[in-house]
Design a protein around this motif. Structure first.
Motif, PDB file in Angstrom:
ATOM      1  N   PRO A  83     -38.052  81.569  -3.935  1.00  0.00           N
ATOM      2  CA  PRO A  83     -37.997  81.438  -2.473  1.00  0.00           C
ATOM      3  C   PRO A  83     -36.981  80.420  -1.979  1.00  0.00           C
ATOM      4  O   PRO A  83     -36.481  80.540  -0.860  1.00  0.00           O
ATOM      5  CB  PRO A  83     -39.424  81.033  -2.097  1.00  0.00           C
ATOM      6  N   ASP A  84     -36.658  79.398  -2.792  1.00  0.00           N
ATOM      7  CA  ASP A  84     -35.708  78.374  -2.354  1.00  0.00           C
ATOM      8  C   ASP A  84     -34.693  78.080  -3.460  1.00  0.00           C
ATOM      9  O   ASP A  84     -34.816  77.100  -4.188  1.00  0.00           O
ATOM     10  CB  ASP A  84     -36.438  77.089  -1.964  1.00  0.00           C
ATOM     11  N   PRO A  85     -33.671  78.927  -3.599  1.00  0.00           N
ATOM     12  CA  PRO A  85     -32.659  78.689  -4.639  1.00  0.00           C
ATOM     13  C   PRO A  85     -31.835  77.438  -4.385  1.00  0.00           C
ATOM     14  O   PRO A  85     -31.122  76.969  -5.276  1.00  0.00           O
ATOM     15  CB  PRO A  85     -31.783  79.944  -4.558  1.00  0.00           C
ATOM     16  N   GLY A  86     -31.960  76.875  -3.198  1.00  0.00           N
ATOM     17  CA  GLY A  86     -31.263  75.635  -2.886  1.00  0.00           C
ATOM     18  C   GLY A  86     -32.023  74.390  -3.287  1.00  0.00           C
ATOM     19  O   GLY A  86     -31.638  73.275  -2.916  1.00  0.00           O
ATOM     20  N   ASN A  87     -33.085  74.563  -4.075  1.00  0.00           N
ATOM     21  CA  ASN A  87     -33.850  73.405  -4.553  1.00  0.00           C
ATOM     22  C   ASN A  87     -34.420  73.701  -5.934  1.00  0.00           C
ATOM     23  O   ASN A  87     -35.631  73.774  -6.126  1.00  0.00           O
ATOM     24  CB  ASN A  87     -34.966  73.051  -3.564  1.00  0.00           C
ATOM     25  N   LEU A  88     -33.518  73.890  -6.894  1.00  0.00           N
ATOM     26  CA  LEU A  88     -33.911  74.174  -8.278  1.00  0.00           C
ATOM     27  C   LEU A  88     -33.337  73.109  -9.206  1.00  0.00           C
ATOM     28  O   LEU A  88     -32.158  72.774  -9.104  1.00  0.00           O
ATOM     29  CB  LEU A  88     -33.388  75.551  -8.712  1.00  0.00           C
ATOM     30  N   SER A  89     -34.160  72.594 -10.104  1.00  0.00           N
ATOM     31  CA  SER A  89     -33.646  71.631 -11.076  1.00  0.00           C
ATOM     32  C   SER A  89     -32.809  72.358 -12.123  1.00  0.00           C
ATOM     33  O   SER A  89     -33.128  73.481 -12.526  1.00  0.00           O
ATOM     34  CB  SER A  89     -34.785  70.872 -11.757  1.00  0.00           C
ATOM     35  N   VAL A  90     -31.723  71.729 -12.541  1.00  0.00           N
ATOM     36  CA  VAL A  90     -30.821  72.264 -13.559  1.00  0.00           C
ATOM     37  C   VAL A  90     -30.689  71.206 -14.654  1.00  0.00           C
ATOM     38  O   VAL A  90     -30.184  70.104 -14.408  1.00  0.00           O
ATOM     39  CB  VAL A  90     -29.425  72.569 -12.972  1.00  0.00           C
TER      40      VAL A  90
END
Length: 301
Positions: free
Chosen positions: A214-221
């Motif tokens: 739902p929020d690809p702008g807040n994913l840890s990498v």
């Protein structure tokens, strides 16, 4: 849904994976058992291109399988070989450079932070799947480096896309390792050759439909080399967010179903250390992104 391209007994197929990422449904065989016929395409690009109609058929198959589990079309992850979700992209992979400020600084300085999206590409022959050994190319490079990245897969044809509509054109997301020969990159004063050595674009293990992210702008990498954390970032740190990237690329160029966009890498690459810590033969790189699992590959000894 979590999609894979997999191989069993030399047959390649489209599968969907359960939440634990330990079982795969062979969608085509399951559909044949369900209906006595099959309509599922052979490749992931075809699945994506057929759009919502194909997705709805796969959802129906998935629901039927839950009520009619059968070992003929459900495999453990150990029984199959995972390929890259799109094993042979139809065109070069779009890659965004210098898209995390701290990575820009570790490679240069603050003055190198871009005002506009920086783009380069990697050829389709770079693509390999999880657990595949990455060639060391030691006859031409001594500076192989890792770059863990979120990759966006386009779901339908678009041109001149507005930022506000960009996610309508996204199919889903996967993990990508933009392995780079830094010495070749420096020698030729551009990115293409140093980014396009064979096997230097591992992808996978799954292609996750956007409905599950739902929020690809807040994913840890996170990237680990031999168990040591080297990169730890978040897509919230992107200088140019996903919707901007899609819009910029599409202004004079048509994006198509199955196109892949690598969104950039956080700080912590090998070249950023002092002294640099380039990849060596036998090194294991593991990239983990929220909701997408872990992409693991080894460098040729």
């Amino acid at each position: 849904m979590r999609f894979v391209t997999a191989e069993k007994n030399e047959r390649q197929f489209i599968g969907i994976v359960n939440e634990q990422l330990n079982q795969v449904i062979d969608v085509k065989i399951a559909e044949m058992k369900m209906n006595g016929t099959t309509t599922i395409p052979e490749t992931m690009i075809e699945v994506i291109a057929q759009g919502e109609e194909c997705l709805e058929r796969i959802r129906e198959i998935n629901l039927w399988v839950r009520e009619n589990p059968d070992t003929d079309f459900i495999y453990s992850i150990e029984e199959i070989t995972l390929k890259a979700p799109i094993p042979r992209p139809s065109k070069n992979i779009f890659c965004v450079g210098k898209n995390y400020a701290e990575h820009v600084i570790e490679m240069g300085s603050e003055k190198d932070i871009p005002e506009h999206v920086v783009m380069f590409t990697k050829t389709p022959t770079t693509v390999v799947g999880p657990e595949v050994t990455v060639l060391n190319h030691k006859h031409i490079t001594e500076q192989l480096d890792y770059e863990g990245e979120l990759a966006v897969v386009i779901g339908k044809t678009g041109q001149g896309i507005k930022e506000s509509e960009a996610f309508d054109y996204v199919f889903g997301y996967t993990i990508l390792n933009d392995i780079t020969a830094r010495d070749i990159q420096s020698r030729h004063k551009q990115f293409f050759l140093g980014k396009s050595l064979d096997t230097t674009c591992p992808m996978g293990p799954v292609l996750v439909h956007k409905s599950l992210i739902p929020d690809p702008g807040n994913l840890s990498v996170k990237t680990e080399v031999n168990g040591e954390v080297r990169q730890s970032g978040n897509t919230s740190q992107l200088i140019f967010p996903i919707e901007t990237i899609i819009s910029v690329i599409s202004q004079g160029m048509t994006l198509e179903a199955g196109d892949i966009i690598a969104t950039g890498t956080p700080s912590g690459v090998g070249k950023g250390f002092k002294p640099p810590r380039f990849l060596k033969g036998g090194d294991v790189i593991e990239i983990t992104i929220d909701g997408l699992g872990t992409l693991r590959n080894k460098i040729e000894a």
